[in-house]
Design a protein around this motif. Sequence first.
Motif, PDB file in Angstrom:
ATOM      1  N   THR A  99      -8.671   2.696  -2.033  1.00 20.06           N
ATOM      2  CA  THR A  99      -7.728   3.404  -1.162  1.00 20.06           C
ATOM      3  C   THR A  99      -7.316   4.751  -1.741  1.00 20.06           C
ATOM      4  OG1 THR A  99      -6.853   1.304  -0.339  1.00 20.06           O
ATOM      5  CG2 THR A  99      -5.494   3.256  -0.003  1.00 20.06           C
ATOM      6  N   ILE A 100      -6.978   4.763  -3.036  1.00 14.08           N
ATOM      7  CA  ILE A 100      -6.468   5.988  -3.645  1.00 14.08           C
ATOM      8  C   ILE A 100      -7.592   6.959  -3.988  1.00 14.08           C
ATOM      9  CG2 ILE A 100      -5.274   6.934  -5.662  1.00 14.08           C
ATOM     10  CD1 ILE A 100      -3.519   4.470  -5.692  1.00 14.08           C
ATOM     11  N   VAL A 101      -8.653   6.453  -4.618  1.00 14.95           N
ATOM     12  CA  VAL A 101      -9.726   7.334  -5.096  1.00 14.95           C
ATOM     13  C   VAL A 101     -10.620   7.802  -3.956  1.00 14.95           C
ATOM     14  CG1 VAL A 101     -11.721   7.496  -6.615  1.00 14.95           C
ATOM     15  CG2 VAL A 101      -9.683   6.268  -7.385  1.00 14.95           C
ATOM     16  N   LYS A 102     -11.066   6.872  -3.112  1.00 13.56           N
ATOM     17  CA  LYS A 102     -12.027   7.229  -2.059  1.00 13.56           C
ATOM     18  C   LYS A 102     -11.354   7.817  -0.824  1.00 13.56           C
ATOM     19  CE  LYS A 102     -15.942   5.513   0.618  1.00 13.56           C
ATOM     20  NZ  LYS A 102     -16.850   4.365   0.913  1.00 13.56           N
ATOM     21  N   PHE A 103     -10.276   7.159  -0.361  1.00 10.91           N
ATOM     22  CA  PHE A 103      -9.650   7.583   0.886  1.00 10.91           C
ATOM     23  C   PHE A 103      -8.407   8.438   0.678  1.00 10.91           C
ATOM     24  CE2 PHE A 103     -11.595   3.373   2.022  1.00 10.91           C
ATOM     25  CZ  PHE A 103     -12.660   3.903   2.750  1.00 10.91           C
ATOM     26  N   GLU A 104      -7.980   8.595  -0.588  1.00  8.63           N
ATOM     27  CA  GLU A 104      -6.795   9.380  -0.926  1.00  8.63           C
ATOM     28  C   GLU A 104      -5.571   8.900  -0.133  1.00  8.63           C
ATOM     29  OE1 GLU A 104      -7.703  13.493  -0.442  1.00  8.63           O
ATOM     30  OE2 GLU A 104      -9.087  13.543  -2.136  1.00  8.63           O
ATOM     31  N   GLY A 105      -5.477   7.576   0.008  1.00 11.11           N
ATOM     32  CA  GLY A 105      -4.370   6.971   0.737  1.00 11.11           C
ATOM     33  C   GLY A 105      -3.232   6.590  -0.183  1.00 11.11           C
ATOM     34  N   SER A 106      -2.258   5.881   0.362  1.00 13.08           N
ATOM     35  CA  SER A 106      -1.104   5.446  -0.419  1.00 13.08           C
ATOM     36  C   SER A 106      -1.313   4.016  -0.896  1.00 13.08           C
ATOM     37  CB  SER A 106       0.171   5.527   0.431  1.00 13.08           C
ATOM     38  OG  SER A 106       0.176   4.489   1.385  1.00 13.08           O
ATOM     39  N   PRO A 107      -0.545   3.574  -1.878  1.00 15.22           N
ATOM     40  CA  PRO A 107      -0.735   2.223  -2.448  1.00 15.22           C
ATOM     41  C   PRO A 107      -0.149   1.093  -1.596  1.00 15.22           C
ATOM     42  CG  PRO A 107       0.316   3.743  -4.017  1.00 15.22           C
ATOM     43  CD  PRO A 107       0.406   4.369  -2.672  1.00 15.22           C
ATOM     44  N   HIS A 108       0.515   1.408  -0.486  1.00 12.01           N
ATOM     45  CA  HIS A 108       1.222   0.384   0.280  1.00 12.01           C
ATOM     46  C   HIS A 108       0.313  -0.754   0.742  1.00 12.01           C
ATOM     47  CE1 HIS A 108       4.009   3.757   0.458  1.00 12.01           C
ATOM     48  NE2 HIS A 108       4.962   2.961   0.918  1.00 12.01           N
ATOM     49  N   VAL A 109      -0.769  -0.401   1.441  1.00 13.28           N
ATOM     50  CA  VAL A 109      -1.640  -1.420   2.036  1.00 13.28           C
ATOM     51  C   VAL A 109      -2.307  -2.300   0.972  1.00 13.28           C
ATOM     52  CG1 VAL A 109      -3.698  -1.805   3.454  1.00 13.28           C
ATOM     53  CG2 VAL A 109      -1.997  -0.109   4.156  1.00 13.28           C
ATOM     54  N   PRO A 110      -2.839  -1.734  -0.117  1.00 13.84           N
ATOM     55  CA  PRO A 110      -3.405  -2.604  -1.159  1.00 13.84           C
ATOM     56  C   PRO A 110      -2.388  -3.601  -1.725  1.00 13.84           C
ATOM     57  CG  PRO A 110      -4.129  -0.357  -1.496  1.00 13.84           C
ATOM     58  CD  PRO A 110      -3.114  -0.306  -0.402  1.00 13.84           C
ATOM     59  N   GLY A 157      17.260  15.165  -0.539  1.00 16.04           N
ATOM     60  CA  GLY A 157      17.777  14.435   0.605  1.00 16.04           C
ATOM     61  C   GLY A 157      17.294  12.993   0.656  1.00 16.04           C
ATOM     62  N   ILE A 158      17.951  12.206   1.504  1.00 13.75           N
ATOM     63  CA  ILE A 158      17.615  10.785   1.632  1.00 13.75           C
ATOM     64  C   ILE A 158      16.208  10.603   2.196  1.00 13.75           C
ATOM     65  CG2 ILE A 158      18.224   8.633   2.799  1.00 13.75           C
ATOM     66  CD1 ILE A 158      21.128   9.506   2.720  1.00 13.75           C
ATOM     67  N   ASP A 159      15.873  11.390   3.232  1.00 16.38           N
ATOM     68  CA  ASP A 159      14.582  11.212   3.893  1.00 16.38           C
ATOM     69  C   ASP A 159      13.408  11.373   2.931  1.00 16.38           C
ATOM     70  OD1 ASP A 159      15.870  10.734   6.223  1.00 16.38           O
ATOM     71  OD2 ASP A 159      15.320  12.613   7.215  1.00 16.38           O
ATOM     72  N   ALA A 160      13.541  12.286   1.977  1.00 14.33           N
ATOM     73  CA  ALA A 160      12.451  12.542   1.031  1.00 14.33           C
ATOM     74  C   ALA A 160      12.183  11.349   0.127  1.00 14.33           C
ATOM     75  CB  ALA A 160      12.777  13.771   0.181  1.00 14.33           C
ATOM     76  N   MET A 161      13.143  10.443   0.031  1.00 14.16           N
ATOM     77  CA  MET A 161      13.017   9.299  -0.855  1.00 14.16           C
ATOM     78  C   MET A 161      12.559   8.030  -0.136  1.00 14.16           C
ATOM     79  SD  MET A 161      13.608  10.240  -3.905  1.00 14.16           S
ATOM     80  CE  MET A 161      14.265  11.648  -4.801  1.00 14.16           C
ATOM     81  N   MET A 162      12.396   8.094   1.175  1.00 13.01           N
ATOM     82  CA  MET A 162      12.058   6.884   1.920  1.00 13.01           C
ATOM     83  C   MET A 162      10.649   6.368   1.612  1.00 13.01           C
ATOM     84  SD  MET A 162      14.628   5.673   3.467  1.00 13.01           S
ATOM     85  CE  MET A 162      15.548   6.183   2.023  1.00 13.01           C
ATOM     86  N   TYR A 163       9.709   7.262   1.338  1.00 15.68           N
ATOM     87  CA  TYR A 163       8.382   6.837   0.912  1.00 15.68           C
ATOM     88  C   TYR A 163       8.493   6.038  -0.385  1.00 15.68           C
ATOM     89  CZ  TYR A 163       3.601   7.180  -0.956  1.00 15.68           C
ATOM     90  OH  TYR A 163       2.364   6.899  -1.491  1.00 15.68           O
ATOM     91  N   THR A 164       9.302   6.554  -1.298  1.00 11.05           N
ATOM     92  CA  THR A 164       9.503   5.889  -2.584  1.00 11.05           C
ATOM     93  C   THR A 164      10.167   4.533  -2.405  1.00 11.05           C
ATOM     94  OG1 THR A 164       9.815   8.082  -3.535  1.00 11.05           O
ATOM     95  CG2 THR A 164      10.445   6.210  -4.892  1.00 11.05           C
ATOM     96  N   VAL A 165      11.173   4.481  -1.544  1.00 14.89           N
ATOM     97  CA  VAL A 165      11.879   3.223  -1.294  1.00 14.89           C
ATOM     98  C   VAL A 165      10.942   2.188  -0.689  1.00 14.89           C
ATOM     99  CG1 VAL A 165      13.672   2.134   0.122  1.00 14.89           C
ATOM    100  CG2 VAL A 165      14.158   4.280  -1.073  1.00 14.89           C
ATOM    101  N   SER A 166      10.139   2.605   0.312  1.00 18.67           N
ATOM    102  CA  SER A 166       9.227   1.658   0.961  1.00 18.67           C
ATOM    103  C   SER A 166       8.178   1.140  -0.007  1.00 18.67           C
ATOM    104  CB  SER A 166       8.552   2.308   2.170  1.00 18.67           C
ATOM    105  OG  SER A 166       7.718   3.388   1.780  1.00 18.67           O
ATOM    106  N   LEU A 167       7.667   2.033  -0.860  1.00 13.02           N
ATOM    107  CA  LEU A 167       6.660   1.605  -1.831  1.00 13.02           C
ATOM    108  C   LEU A 167       7.264   0.661  -2.862  1.00 13.02           C
ATOM    109  CD1 LEU A 167       3.826   1.667  -2.901  1.00 13.02           C
ATOM    110  CD2 LEU A 167       4.310   3.843  -4.036  1.00 13.02           C
ATOM    111  N   THR A 168       8.498   0.926  -3.266  1.00 11.58           N
ATOM    112  CA  THR A 168       9.188   0.036  -4.207  1.00 11.58           C
ATOM    113  C   THR A 168       9.351  -1.357  -3.618  1.00 11.58           C
ATOM    114  OG1 THR A 168      10.419   1.901  -5.165  1.00 11.58           O
ATOM    115  CG2 THR A 168      11.309  -0.306  -5.526  1.00 11.58           C
ATOM    116  N   ILE A 169       9.749  -1.431  -2.353  1.00  5.09           N
ATOM    117  CA  ILE A 169       9.929  -2.726  -1.696  1.00  5.09           C
ATOM    118  C   ILE A 169       8.601  -3.468  -1.589  1.00  5.09           C
ATOM    119  CG2 ILE A 169      10.510  -3.839   0.507  1.00  5.09           C
ATOM    120  CD1 ILE A 169      12.628  -1.649   0.882  1.00  5.09           C
TER     121      ILE A 169
END
Length: 479
Positions: A27-38, A309-321
């Motif tokens: 996901t990260i190396v080939k598709f340059e995606g985020s770690p959420h789905v894995p 801002g709060i919105d900028a941290m939502m990606y981080t929060v979702s990945l943490t969860i």
Amino acid sequence: MKEKKKVISFPLAIIPLLVMIGAMVVTIVKFEGSPHVPLILGTIVASFIAWRAGFVWKEIEDGIYEGIRMALPAIVIIIMVGLTIGAWIGGGIVATMIFYGLKLISPSLFLISMTIICSIVSIAIGSSWSTMGTIGVAGIGIGVSMGIPAPMVAGAIISGAYFGDKMSPLSDTTNLAAGIAGTDLFDHIKHMFYTTVPAFIIALIVYGVMGRKFADGAINNDKIAGVLGALEENFMISPWLLLVPVVVILLVVKKVPALPALTVGIILGWLCHILLQGGSVGEAVNTLQNGFVLSSGNELVDSLFNRGGIDAMMYTVSLTIVAMTFGGVMEQTGMLKVIVNEILKLAKTGRRLVVTTILSSFFTNVAAAEQYISIVLPGRMFKQAFADKSLHPKNLSRAVEDGGTVTSVFVPWNTCGVFIFATLGVHPFEYAPYAIFNFVGPLIAIIMALLGYKLTKLTSQETTKHEINLKNDRSQHIS
């Protein structure tokens, strides 16, 4: 009578981890995606294996919720740091720090200076995250303005922040490691000197060598002048604004908890935005939610200040969860314990035991995606093994710190790696080669363990006392 749970075998326990890491690489190396789905895929596989092994859904679900519960303090801090960055940028505090940093710090000495400053602040407040979310954000701005690559600057910031975090008696991870191992806090800190201080010195030497290539500031003079001009044009710059971070640091030094201290910093930054920078109440509120927006005409300045801002941290929060759902299932169903137990079989001697503990703590950072688990799990599981080999518990506390606390930054889906990416804007794979302290420290610890250097043995009196403590721990756990 409570039904006895089935133990999942090692070959089955390792499958979710291998699936998750394999999917992560693709996901990260080939598709340059985020770690959420894995991570979600790994959670599904772990849950299925646990269900097939006899765990009911309620137990698996409890593991998911327990994992998320463990991440809640980190999530709150992440949101507070997002608010702090927005408030401090809007209030001109970050601009002031960058302005005077560019005026006072030589490019050749910047990496060393940033490492030392971050280490001092982190020792004072006991938090690497708060240091990186405040001083680190300004440091990235100063370094990039000087023409120093952002990954290199981030590495220096991380090295200083984590050195201070490890050596501070106010640090939660430092207190946790000492508590889990059953040793005195200050004995633990003193014992860490042997691995931590040499690693820090090596980091400073390397940053000094790296900084020499930036000694000729003429290359960057036009860029620096452009940044200074844009800052003066768009912000009211004043040394009085530096009182805001000073107040926050003093509050934490006075043992005010991190959240109230950051709240004071956010309020002061918000007031500075309105009273000193001329922003309206609506603009200041929107900055806390959506981040600061700047169109200065200087592309570098805009890229540095359009954030927070709060919105900028939502990606981080979702990945943490998401990461903690995977870690929670692995922990709750005993799969993580089975894997670590298998690793423990390699520890035939005291020297190997320390090395195994260091490597297990790093492995737990990868598997459980949480720095605290990398301390708690190996610390809890190897405690008896250290006692059996008459090794002082401060060896255990140092090992989990060397292997767990500092290596969490290298795992992109670990809460620490996620936080740094969101805060400093540099991916773990990019800053990893420059976070000198964080990888040199564990290497020194492993070498020292293999040589048997500073592996403190228990005296007969200490052995008796430690055995009593272990029995009390076991009885409390059973009850």
